[in-house]
Design an enzyme around this catalytic site. Structure first.
Site, PDB file in Angstrom:
ATOM      1  N   ARG A  11       0.825  -1.225   0.000  1.00 11.70           N
ATOM      2  CA  ARG A  11       0.000   0.000   0.000  1.00 11.70           C
ATOM      3  C   ARG A  11       0.854   1.269   0.000  1.00 11.70           C
ATOM      4  O   ARG A  11       0.364   2.349  -0.299  1.00 11.70           O
ATOM      5  CB  ARG A  11      -0.968   0.002   1.185  1.00 11.70           C
ATOM      6  CG  ARG A  11      -1.931  -1.183   1.195  1.00 11.70           C
ATOM      7  CD  ARG A  11      -2.666  -1.354  -0.144  1.00 11.70           C
ATOM      8  NE  ARG A  11      -3.735  -2.334  -0.060  1.00 11.70           N
ATOM      9  CZ  ARG A  11      -3.629  -3.638  -0.326  1.00 11.70           C
ATOM     10  NH1 ARG A  11      -2.465  -4.139  -0.711  1.00 11.70           N
ATOM     11  NH2 ARG A  11      -4.672  -4.436  -0.208  1.00 11.70           N
ATOM     12  N   GLY A  38       4.554   8.435  25.679  1.00 15.17           N
ATOM     13  CA  GLY A  38       3.308   8.759  24.980  1.00 15.17           C
ATOM     14  C   GLY A  38       3.507   9.147  23.525  1.00 15.17           C
ATOM     15  O   GLY A  38       2.681   8.813  22.666  1.00 15.17           O
ATOM     16  N   LYS A  83      11.413   0.343  29.647  1.00 13.39           N
ATOM     17  CA  LYS A  83      10.555   0.747  28.516  1.00 13.39           C
ATOM     18  C   LYS A  83      11.205   0.468  27.165  1.00 13.39           C
ATOM     19  O   LYS A  83      10.518   0.117  26.206  1.00 13.39           O
ATOM     20  CB  LYS A  83      10.262   2.247  28.605  1.00 13.39           C
ATOM     21  CG  LYS A  83       9.198   2.614  29.600  1.00 13.39           C
ATOM     22  CD  LYS A  83       8.839   4.085  29.392  1.00 13.39           C
ATOM     23  CE  LYS A  83       7.987   4.564  30.556  1.00 13.39           C
ATOM     24  NZ  LYS A  83       7.668   5.994  30.431  1.00 13.39           N
ATOM     25  N   ALA A 130      15.665  19.866  29.237  1.00 21.39           N
ATOM     26  CA  ALA A 130      17.102  19.554  29.242  1.00 21.39           C
ATOM     27  C   ALA A 130      17.418  18.557  28.122  1.00 21.39           C
ATOM     28  O   ALA A 130      18.370  18.741  27.351  1.00 21.39           O
ATOM     29  CB  ALA A 130      17.509  18.989  30.598  1.00 21.39           C
ATOM     30  N   THR A 131      16.608  17.505  28.013  1.00 17.09           N
ATOM     31  CA  THR A 131      16.828  16.511  26.959  1.00 17.09           C
ATOM     32  C   THR A 131      16.586  17.125  25.585  1.00 17.09           C
ATOM     33  O   THR A 131      17.367  16.913  24.648  1.00 17.09           O
ATOM     34  CB  THR A 131      15.899  15.298  27.171  1.00 17.09           C
ATOM     35  OG1 THR A 131      16.160  14.761  28.464  1.00 17.09           O
ATOM     36  CG2 THR A 131      16.119  14.229  26.119  1.00 17.09           C
ATOM     37  N   CYS A 170      16.645  26.097  14.372  1.00 20.20           N
ATOM     38  CA  CYS A 170      16.755  24.927  15.235  1.00 20.20           C
ATOM     39  C   CYS A 170      15.779  25.074  16.404  1.00 20.20           C
ATOM     40  O   CYS A 170      15.136  26.113  16.556  1.00 20.20           O
ATOM     41  CB  CYS A 170      18.196  24.718  15.702  1.00 20.20           C
ATOM     42  SG  CYS A 170      18.703  25.763  17.089  1.00 20.20           S
ATOM     43  N   CYS A 173      16.234  28.169  18.443  1.00 20.16           N
ATOM     44  CA  CYS A 173      15.764  29.425  17.847  1.00 20.16           C
ATOM     45  C   CYS A 173      14.328  29.696  18.312  1.00 20.16           C
ATOM     46  O   CYS A 173      13.917  30.835  18.488  1.00 20.16           O
ATOM     47  CB  CYS A 173      15.755  29.344  16.316  1.00 20.16           C
ATOM     48  SG  CYS A 173      17.354  29.225  15.521  1.00 20.16           S
ATOM     49  N   CYS A 185       3.579  16.024  32.742  1.00 22.47           N
ATOM     50  CA  CYS A 185       2.231  15.449  32.705  1.00 22.47           C
ATOM     51  C   CYS A 185       1.910  14.714  34.008  1.00 22.47           C
ATOM     52  O   CYS A 185       0.760  14.448  34.308  1.00 22.47           O
ATOM     53  CB  CYS A 185       2.036  14.575  31.477  1.00 22.47           C
ATOM     54  SG  CYS A 185       3.074  13.125  31.428  1.00 22.47           S
TER      55      CYS A 185
HETATM   56 ZN   LIG Z   1      19.007  27.942  16.491  1.00 19.76          ZN
END
Ligand SMILES: [Zn+2]
Length: 248
Positions: A11, A38, A83, A130-131, A170, A173, A185
Site C-alpha cells: 500500500r 506517549g 521501557k 534539558a533533553t 533549530c 531558535c 504530565c
Molecule cells: Zn538555532
C-alpha cells in the site's frame, strides 16, 4: 525486496510519492527515537510498521501503571520492565524486518552525540527541556533532521527542523535554552489521544524525510488545541543570535 516485503509494503508502493524506490529509502534509513513514552509509542509503531530499516529506541525509565493510559507500546504484564526493551518486544513482533536497538539509559553528552551521528533522522519524543536542548545541540552539530513533539493537557505541538540545510532554524531558535520550565504530565495531566496524534505526526514527518519527500512542516510549528479540536501553525524564523545554531 523479497515477495513478502513487496506484499507487506504494497500500500506504500502504490503511492506515486513513494513507490519501490521510496520504500527502499525507508529501509536504508536509521531513526533515533528519544523516549518510549506517549509520543514515542505511536511514532515507533508507525516507523516500524512502515518499514524503517533501523530504529534505535532510547529510554531510561521502567514501565509504570500510570504510563499505560497513553503509552501504547507497553502492556500491563510489562510493568516494572525497562521501557526500551518493552518497546523493542512490541515493535519486533509487529515487524521482524526492522533492526531495533534498545538503549535502557537516559543518554546525554558524548553518548547522545554518537547516537545522533549514527542516525539519519532524529525524533525527540522526550518530556523535558534539558533533553530537548541536548538532542537539538547534537542534531545541529551533526546536521541531522529533527522532528520534535510535545503534549500536555489537551495541547500538542510538533515541529520539523531540517538541519541538513544551513538556513534551517533549530529548536533553540524557537525555545531559547533556559527560557521555559518543564510542564510535567505527572502534575498537569495529559489527554491520552493528544500524545497519539502528535506522535503520529512525528512519524509522518520522519517517514517523509526518510523517503526523500518534502516534509512540508520544516520551518513551522504546528499547534493542536484538542479541546476545540483546532490546529494552527506559526512560522519559525532562524534566530541569527541563537546560542546553538548561529555560526554553524
Ligand atoms: Zn538555532
Amino acid at each position: 525486496m523479497n515477495d513478502e516485503q513487496l506484499l507487506r509494503y504494497s500500500r506504500h508502493i502504490l503511492l506515486n510519492e513513494l513507490g519501490i524506490e521510496g520504500q527502499e529509502r525507508l529501509r536504508s534509513a536509521h531513526a533515533l527515537v528519544i523516549g518510549a513514552g506517549g509520543l514515542g509509542s505511536p511514532a515507533t509503531l508507525y516507523l516500524a510498521s512502515a518499514g524503517i530499516g533501523t530504529l534505535t529506541l532510547v529510554d531510561g525509565d521502567r514501565v509504570d501503571l500510570t504510563n499505560l493510559q497513553r503509552q501504547i507500546l507497553h502492556t500491563t504484564a510489562r510493568i516494572g520492565t525497562p521501557k526500551a526493551a518493552s518497546g523493542q518486544q512490541t515493535l519486533s513482533a509487529l515487524n521482524p524486518d526492522v533492526r531495533i536497538k534498545a538503549i535502557e539509559a537516559r543518554v546525554e553528552g558524548p553518548g547522545l552525540d554518537a547516537l545522533v551521528e549514527q542516525a539519519s533522522i532524529v525524533l525527540d519524543c522526550s518530556d523535558n527541556f534539558a533533553t530537548r536542548h541536548a538532542v537539538n545541540r547534537a542534531c545541529v552539530a551533526h546536521r541531522r533532521p529533527l522532528v520534535s513533539g510535545a503534549a500536555i493537557r489537551f495541547d500538542g505541538q510538533v515541529a520539523t527542523f531540517d538541519l541538513r540545510g544551513a538556513q534551517s532554524p533549530c529548536y533553540a531558535c524557537l525555545f531559547p535554552p533556559g527560557d521555559g520550565e518543564d510542564e510535567l504530565c505527572s502534575v498537569m495531566g495529559v489527554f491520552a489521544p493528544v500524545t497519539g496524534i502528535i506522535g503520529t505526526v512525528q512519524a509522518a514527518e520522519a517517514l517523509k524525510l526518510a523517503a526523500g519527500i518534502d516534509t512540508g512542516l520544516a520551518g513551522r510549528l504546528l499547534i493542536l488545541d484538542a479541546l476545540a479540536m483546532k490546529w494552527h501553525d506559526v512560522r519559525v524564523p532562524r534566530d541569527p543570535q541563537c546560542p546553538v545554531c548561529a555560526g554553524c
